[in-house]
Design an enzyme around this catalytic site. Structure first.
Site, PDB file in Angstrom:
ATOM      1  N   LEU A  65       0.817  -1.223   0.000  1.00  0.00           N
ATOM      2  CA  LEU A  65       0.000   0.000   0.000  1.00  0.00           C
ATOM      3  C   LEU A  65       0.849   1.271   0.000  1.00  0.00           C
ATOM      4  O   LEU A  65       0.318   2.379  -0.153  1.00  0.00           O
ATOM      5  CB  LEU A  65      -0.976  -0.012   1.190  1.00  0.00           C
ATOM      6  CG  LEU A  65      -1.998  -1.160   1.189  1.00  0.00           C
ATOM      7  CD1 LEU A  65      -2.897  -1.098   2.422  1.00  0.00           C
ATOM      8  CD2 LEU A  65      -2.849  -1.150  -0.086  1.00  0.00           C
ATOM      9  N   ARG A  66       2.164   1.107   0.167  1.00  0.00           N
ATOM     10  CA  ARG A  66       3.158   2.189  -0.025  1.00  0.00           C
ATOM     11  C   ARG A  66       3.093   3.337   0.976  1.00  0.00           C
ATOM     12  O   ARG A  66       3.840   4.306   0.824  1.00  0.00           O
ATOM     13  CB  ARG A  66       3.060   2.773  -1.444  1.00  0.00           C
ATOM     14  CG  ARG A  66       3.202   1.755  -2.563  1.00  0.00           C
ATOM     15  CD  ARG A  66       4.540   1.071  -2.574  1.00  0.00           C
ATOM     16  NE  ARG A  66       4.731   0.263  -3.774  1.00  0.00           N
ATOM     17  CZ  ARG A  66       5.362  -0.918  -3.801  1.00  0.00           C
ATOM     18  NH1 ARG A  66       5.900  -1.399  -2.693  1.00  0.00           N
ATOM     19  NH2 ARG A  66       5.484  -1.590  -4.915  1.00  0.00           N
ATOM     20  N   ASN A  96       7.395  -3.327   3.567  1.00  0.00           N
ATOM     21  CA  ASN A  96       8.492  -2.605   2.896  1.00  0.00           C
ATOM     22  C   ASN A  96       8.094  -1.185   2.497  1.00  0.00           C
ATOM     23  O   ASN A  96       8.188  -0.773   1.350  1.00  0.00           O
ATOM     24  CB  ASN A  96       9.028  -3.397   1.682  1.00  0.00           C
ATOM     25  CG  ASN A  96       7.991  -3.637   0.594  1.00  0.00           C
ATOM     26  OD1 ASN A  96       6.789  -3.590   0.829  1.00  0.00           O
ATOM     27  ND2 ASN A  96       8.468  -3.897  -0.608  1.00  0.00           N
ATOM     28  N   ASP A 154       9.346  -9.257   3.088  1.00  0.00           N
ATOM     29  CA  ASP A 154       8.997  -9.258   1.660  1.00  0.00           C
ATOM     30  C   ASP A 154       9.637  -8.119   0.883  1.00  0.00           C
ATOM     31  O   ASP A 154       9.805  -7.009   1.376  1.00  0.00           O
ATOM     32  CB  ASP A 154       7.491  -9.234   1.433  1.00  0.00           C
ATOM     33  CG  ASP A 154       7.170  -9.405  -0.043  1.00  0.00           C
ATOM     34  OD1 ASP A 154       7.592 -10.409  -0.618  1.00  0.00           O
ATOM     35  OD2 ASP A 154       6.559  -8.509  -0.640  1.00  0.00           O
ATOM     36  N   HIS A 181       9.305 -14.441   1.294  1.00  0.00           N
ATOM     37  CA  HIS A 181       9.582 -14.142  -0.114  1.00  0.00           C
ATOM     38  C   HIS A 181      10.793 -15.013  -0.449  1.00  0.00           C
ATOM     39  O   HIS A 181      11.918 -14.654  -0.133  1.00  0.00           O
ATOM     40  CB  HIS A 181       9.884 -12.641  -0.250  1.00  0.00           C
ATOM     41  CG  HIS A 181      10.510 -12.239  -1.541  1.00  0.00           C
ATOM     42  ND1 HIS A 181       9.929 -11.339  -2.417  1.00  0.00           N
ATOM     43  CD2 HIS A 181      11.695 -12.580  -2.111  1.00  0.00           C
ATOM     44  CE1 HIS A 181      10.724 -11.158  -3.458  1.00  0.00           C
ATOM     45  NE2 HIS A 181      11.803 -11.888  -3.302  1.00  0.00           N
ATOM     46  N   HIS A 234       3.840 -15.620  -3.079  1.00  0.00           N
ATOM     47  CA  HIS A 234       3.928 -15.614  -4.552  1.00  0.00           C
ATOM     48  C   HIS A 234       4.755 -16.752  -5.150  1.00  0.00           C
ATOM     49  O   HIS A 234       5.689 -16.527  -5.908  1.00  0.00           O
ATOM     50  CB  HIS A 234       4.422 -14.263  -5.082  1.00  0.00           C
ATOM     51  CG  HIS A 234       5.576 -13.632  -4.348  1.00  0.00           C
ATOM     52  ND1 HIS A 234       6.738 -14.299  -4.054  1.00  0.00           N
ATOM     53  CD2 HIS A 234       5.730 -12.367  -3.865  1.00  0.00           C
ATOM     54  CE1 HIS A 234       7.563 -13.481  -3.414  1.00  0.00           C
ATOM     55  NE2 HIS A 234       6.969 -12.306  -3.282  1.00  0.00           N
ATOM     56  N   ASP A 306      -0.173  -9.724  -4.651  1.00  0.00           N
ATOM     57  CA  ASP A 306       1.112  -9.003  -4.686  1.00  0.00           C
ATOM     58  C   ASP A 306       0.931  -7.662  -5.416  1.00  0.00           C
ATOM     59  O   ASP A 306       1.792  -7.261  -6.202  1.00  0.00           O
ATOM     60  CB  ASP A 306       2.234  -9.833  -5.321  1.00  0.00           C
ATOM     61  CG  ASP A 306       3.620  -9.268  -4.996  1.00  0.00           C
ATOM     62  OD1 ASP A 306       3.730  -8.291  -4.217  1.00  0.00           O
ATOM     63  OD2 ASP A 306       4.613  -9.799  -5.545  1.00  0.00           O
ATOM     64  N   HIS A 310       3.708   1.095  -8.707  1.00  0.00           N
ATOM     65  CA  HIS A 310       4.880   1.972  -8.878  1.00  0.00           C
ATOM     66  C   HIS A 310       4.440   3.099  -9.797  1.00  0.00           C
ATOM     67  O   HIS A 310       3.921   2.829 -10.881  1.00  0.00           O
ATOM     68  CB  HIS A 310       6.048   1.228  -9.523  1.00  0.00           C
ATOM     69  CG  HIS A 310       6.630   0.137  -8.667  1.00  0.00           C
ATOM     70  ND1 HIS A 310       7.375   0.388  -7.542  1.00  0.00           N
ATOM     71  CD2 HIS A 310       6.556  -1.212  -8.782  1.00  0.00           C
ATOM     72  CE1 HIS A 310       7.750  -0.770  -6.991  1.00  0.00           C
ATOM     73  NE2 HIS A 310       7.265  -1.753  -7.720  1.00  0.00           N
ATOM     74  N   GLY A 325       7.282  -5.263 -10.045  1.00  0.00           N
ATOM     75  CA  GLY A 325       5.939  -5.192  -9.458  1.00  0.00           C
ATOM     76  C   GLY A 325       4.857  -4.780 -10.432  1.00  0.00           C
ATOM     77  O   GLY A 325       5.096  -3.992 -11.354  1.00  0.00           O
TER      78      GLY A 325
HETATM   79  O1  DOR Z   1       7.279  -7.601  -7.745  1.00  0.00           O
HETATM   80  C1  DOR Z   1       7.488  -7.336  -6.585  1.00  0.00           C
HETATM   81  N1  DOR Z   1       7.222  -6.106  -6.088  1.00  0.00           N
HETATM   82  N2  DOR Z   1       7.989  -8.268  -5.788  1.00  0.00           N
HETATM   83  C2  DOR Z   1       8.369  -8.011  -4.533  1.00  0.00           C
HETATM   84  O2  DOR Z   1       8.826  -8.900  -3.862  1.00  0.00           O
HETATM   85  C3  DOR Z   1       8.272  -6.641  -3.991  1.00  0.00           C
HETATM   86  C4  DOR Z   1       7.251  -5.866  -4.693  1.00  0.00           C
HETATM   87  C5  DOR Z   1       7.317  -4.386  -4.429  1.00  0.00           C
HETATM   88  O3  DOR Z   1       7.423  -3.969  -3.269  1.00  0.00           O
HETATM   89  O4  DOR Z   1       7.224  -3.614  -5.392  1.00  0.00           O
HETATM   90 ZN    ZN Z   2       7.803 -10.609  -2.490  1.00  0.00          ZN
END
Ligand code: DOR
Ligand code: ZN
Length: 424
Positions: A65-66, A96, A154, A181, A234, A306, A310, A325
């Site tokens: 969710l950033r 993360n 992750d 992960h 995943h 997942d 971005h 991602g």
């Molecule tokens: O594709 C991915 N995006 N895999 C990950 O493990 C992290 C994630 C991300 O945070 O963008």
């Molecule tokens: Zn991951």
């Protein structure tokens, strides 16, 4: 009160598939009865679900969710709105963020923001190690008290077997799942897609399937050593699913999830378009076949998106330089219907298990359409024709490989705590 009337209720927990009315009273299901037979209160709101499927609320075990820190790509507000549009009533958010969710104050911040701005339930996942750096264990007990439902580093694996063992020992005593992960970073170093004919043809650096399955092997062994609940995120490779199947046959508490992009696309679909770049990368044809088998035979516990937004400024660059991602919430159900149900591989009952009952079980929770249970429902159509247009997405980001895809079936209403949070 809300009466969801005339729907086809499919509930894997009770193996129900019948025409039923569901009466919701605030946060709880009050009554489930044959259509027309519920004792409804005067003034109850009515949702007519004729021709629709009424399922226990979908849970996404894996989303980004950033917030805090990368709000130009997504926020809890925009991400949970997209989740609601996708039929999800609860999303587990990976740690993360910036800062990393490795202590109770970040966990509390996320939960406060979710309460103030979120459309669906947000269940935070805490980092396994401080800063997800793989050096020292994080403040797991404090985060559990604040509300995390699992731990994970992750974005990357828990760095060493020694630390993974320590985290598992600790989480076993707290009864929290450890979400891995699975990636051997030495095998994956510098790679941007799966190693094979396609990576050679494109001239892109590839990682072998073993980059994932070597780590799954490590974690299955450690699950046996520690007795912990270990959940593989995943999962994309045939060799990984074989190890999870073996672990389950030994009675280990190992579970796994598969994403819609991995059961839909393969490495041969990759172009230089960075919307096909994610980690783990799209796998080989035979891996996808193995995932479909695992989804059908019960080896796979959950479908998880997942969802990894971005913003265009980051993602719309050369394949090599783009972050890993793809978006996931709004296409997950439609892809599952297309690939699993309409193709005849899975029943609707099994698909719903993978979206609701299965993820709940991974978290040690229950999901059932029965009196006294949480009033969370996902109402969907299995045949409504529509086209996914990413520019109409509720997400702040646009990185979907499925833009313009035509689908049959979609979420029609998402109900959380007895409230309709999305309606099409
Ligand atoms: O594709 C991915 N995006 N895999 C990950 O493990 C992290 C994630 C991300 O945070 O963008
Ligand atoms: Zn991951």
């Amino acid at each position: 009160m809300l009466l969801v009337r005339n729907g086809r209720v499919i509930d894997p927990a009770s193996k129900t598939d019948a025409a039923l009315d569901v009466l919701l009273d605030g946060e709880k299901i009050k009554e489930v009865a044959l259509t027309g037979k519920t004792r409804t209160a005067p003034g109850a709101e009515v949702f007519d679900a004729k021709g629709l499927i009424v399922a226990p609320g979908f849970i996404d075990l894996h989303a980004h969710l950033r917030e805090p820190g990368q709000e130009s790509s997504e926020t809890i507000e925009t991400g949970t709105r997209a989740a609601a549009h996708g039929g999800f009533t609860a999303v587990c958010c990976m740690p993360n963020t910036k800062p990393v969710n490795d202590n109770a104050s970040v966990t509390r911040f996320i939960l406060d923001r979710a309460k103030a701005t979120g459309s669906v339930r947000v269940w935070p996942i805490g980092a396994a190690s401080l800063g997800s750096k793989g050096e020292a264990i994080s403040e797991i007990a404090g985060m559990k008290e604040a509300g995390i439902v699992a731990v994970s580093d992750d974005g990357k694996p828990i760095a060493t077997a020694k630390l993974a063992r320590q985290v598992m020992d600790y989480c076993r005593s707290l009864d929290l799942p450890v979400i891995e992960h699975a990636e051997d970073v030495s095998l994956a170093a510098g790679a941007v897609m799966r190693e094979g004919v396609s990576s050679t043809r494109l001239g892109l650096r590839g990682m072998p399937a073993a980059a994932e399955s070597v780590c799954v092997g490590r974690d299955v062994q450690l699950a046996e050593l520690t007795g912990a609940r270990v959940h593989i995120a995943h999962l994309s490779a045939k060799a990984s699913i074989e190890q999870v199947r073996w672990a389950k046959s030994r009675g280990l508490r190992v579970t796994c999830e598969v994403t819609p992009h991995h059961f839909t696309l393969i490495d041969e679909d990759v172009t230089y378009d960075s919307r096909f770049k994610m980690n783990p990368p799209l796998a080989a044809r035979e891996d996808r076949v193995a995932l479909l088998e695992g989804l059908a035979d019960g080896t796979v516990d959950a479908i998880a998106t997942d969802h990894a937004p971005h913003e265009p400024a980051l993602k719309d660059v050369e394949f090599d330089r783009a972050p890993f991602g793809v978006l996931g919430f709004e296409t997950a159900l439609a892809l599952a219907l297309e690939q699993l149900v309409h193709s005849g591989k899975l029943s609707l009952m099994r698909m719903i298990e993978l979206f609701a009952t299965g993820p709940a079980r991974v978290l040690g929770m229950e999901r059932q359409i029965a009196a006294g249970q949480a009033a969370d429902l996902t109402v969907f159509s299995a045949d409504h024709a529509w086209t996914y247009r990413v520019e109409e997405s509720s997400s702040k980001s646009r990185n979907s490989p499925f833009d313009g895809r035509k689908f049959k079936g979609r979420p029609i209403a998402t109900i959380v705590d007895g409230q309709v949070v999305y309606k099409n």
